[in-house]
Design an enzyme around this catalytic site. Sequence first.
Site, mmCIF file in Angstrom:
data_model
loop_
_atom_site.group_PDB
_atom_site.id
_atom_site.type_symbol
_atom_site.label_atom_id
_atom_site.label_comp_id
_atom_site.label_asym_id
_atom_site.label_seq_id
_atom_site.Cartn_x
_atom_site.Cartn_y
_atom_site.Cartn_z
ATOM 1 C CG ASN A 9 -1.700 1.216 1.454
ATOM 2 O OD1 ASN A 9 -1.793 2.057 0.563
ATOM 3 N ND2 ASN A 9 -2.288 1.357 2.637
ATOM 4 C CE LYS A 11 -0.171 3.260 4.768
ATOM 5 N NZ LYS A 11 -0.075 3.380 6.206
ATOM 6 C CG HIS A 95 -5.782 1.907 5.282
ATOM 7 N ND1 HIS A 95 -5.321 2.884 6.127
ATOM 8 C CD2 HIS A 95 -4.781 0.998 5.164
ATOM 9 C CE1 HIS A 95 -4.077 2.576 6.497
ATOM 10 N NE2 HIS A 95 -3.727 1.435 5.922
ATOM 11 C CD GLU A 97 -2.847 5.537 6.831
ATOM 12 O OE1 GLU A 97 -2.805 5.562 5.592
ATOM 13 O OE2 GLU A 97 -1.963 5.004 7.534
ATOM 14 C CD GLU A 167 -3.393 -2.463 7.518
ATOM 15 O OE1 GLU A 167 -2.318 -2.716 6.993
ATOM 16 O OE2 GLU A 167 -4.027 -1.413 7.306
ATOM 17 N N GLY A 173 2.718 2.313 10.832
ATOM 18 C CA GLY A 173 3.685 3.397 10.653
ATOM 19 C C GLY A 173 4.408 3.783 11.924
ATOM 20 C CB SER A 212 5.406 -1.795 11.959
ATOM 21 O OG SER A 212 5.025 -0.451 12.216
HETATM 22 P P1 PGA Z 1 2.903 0.327 7.690
HETATM 23 O O1 PGA Z 1 1.434 0.546 7.113
HETATM 24 O O2 PGA Z 1 3.442 -0.945 7.094
HETATM 25 O O3 PGA Z 1 3.688 1.539 7.257
HETATM 26 O O4 PGA Z 1 2.785 0.235 9.186
HETATM 27 C C1 PGA Z 1 0.562 -0.531 6.937
HETATM 28 C C2 PGA Z 1 -0.750 -0.045 6.357
HETATM 29 O O5 PGA Z 1 -1.228 1.027 6.770
HETATM 30 O O6 PGA Z 1 -1.349 -0.706 5.488
#
Ligand code: PGA
Length: 253
Positions: A9, A11, A95, A97, A167, A173, A212
């Site tokens: 992803n 983003k 997601h 976010e 997640e 992140g 992560s």
């Molecule tokens: P990350 O994000 O691997 O940077 O923690 C995962 C995601 O939001 O899909």
Amino acid sequence: MRTPTVVGNWKMNTTLKEATALANALRRELDRVDGVEVAICPPYVYLLDVADQVRDSRIGLGAQDCHWETRGAFTGEVSPGMLRDVGCAYVVLGHSERRNLMGEKDDLVNRKVRAALAARLTPIVCVGELLEERDRGAAEAVVRGQLEGSLAGLGPAELEDVILAYEPVWAIGTGRTATPGQAQEIHAMIRAWLRKRFGSSGEGVRILYGGSVKPDNMADLMAQADVDGALVGGASLEAASFASIVKYRKENR
Ligand code: PGA
């Protein structure tokens, strides 16, 4: 029986040049990988160019969101059919976010999931609790609620075309991965919920872990019975690290 699946992803990252270079590098790195389904989800505006780079390769293309209608007066939105039209096979939906920064609720995610399925896209439906929810012991209840809402109205046959991603928001992140045990605990709960709700169809559904994921924690996560793959954010922006996550199995290195 569940094909291990790794999805990147991207983003809201990369320039056009970086996006095509990354896709091209991944194509070379992942050429001989076997037994893992791989997809990358660049920003909308780079989908066509990235599609050119990964055409006829083992890398599938996905988008990071879509609208629930097929067309019309929805300024700024992109329909599932448009995504198929430019070569997408997957779409990430719900997601955290989008849930937490854009206010998306389960009923909206549900509309998008149905629209994606109707357009023959594979929805990658994300669920996961906030840190505060975990701390008060509500992680399982929150995730169950998100599943119930996001998958409402789906039958067993439709479920077979869905990928889920757990997640935990506190692990996204932050560099703070859920331990393999913590991931498995929720994945097992999701599996049990799927079996109860959809019968044997629940058995074949892939449940990805996200938050992560890095080359050095992937194998331990994948060793868990109900972790079927990863949804990777930060580490998907660098070809070498995404490729080594995909190549977590010795025989692929
Ligand atoms: P990350 O994000 O691997 O940077 O923690 C995962 C995601 O939001 O899909």
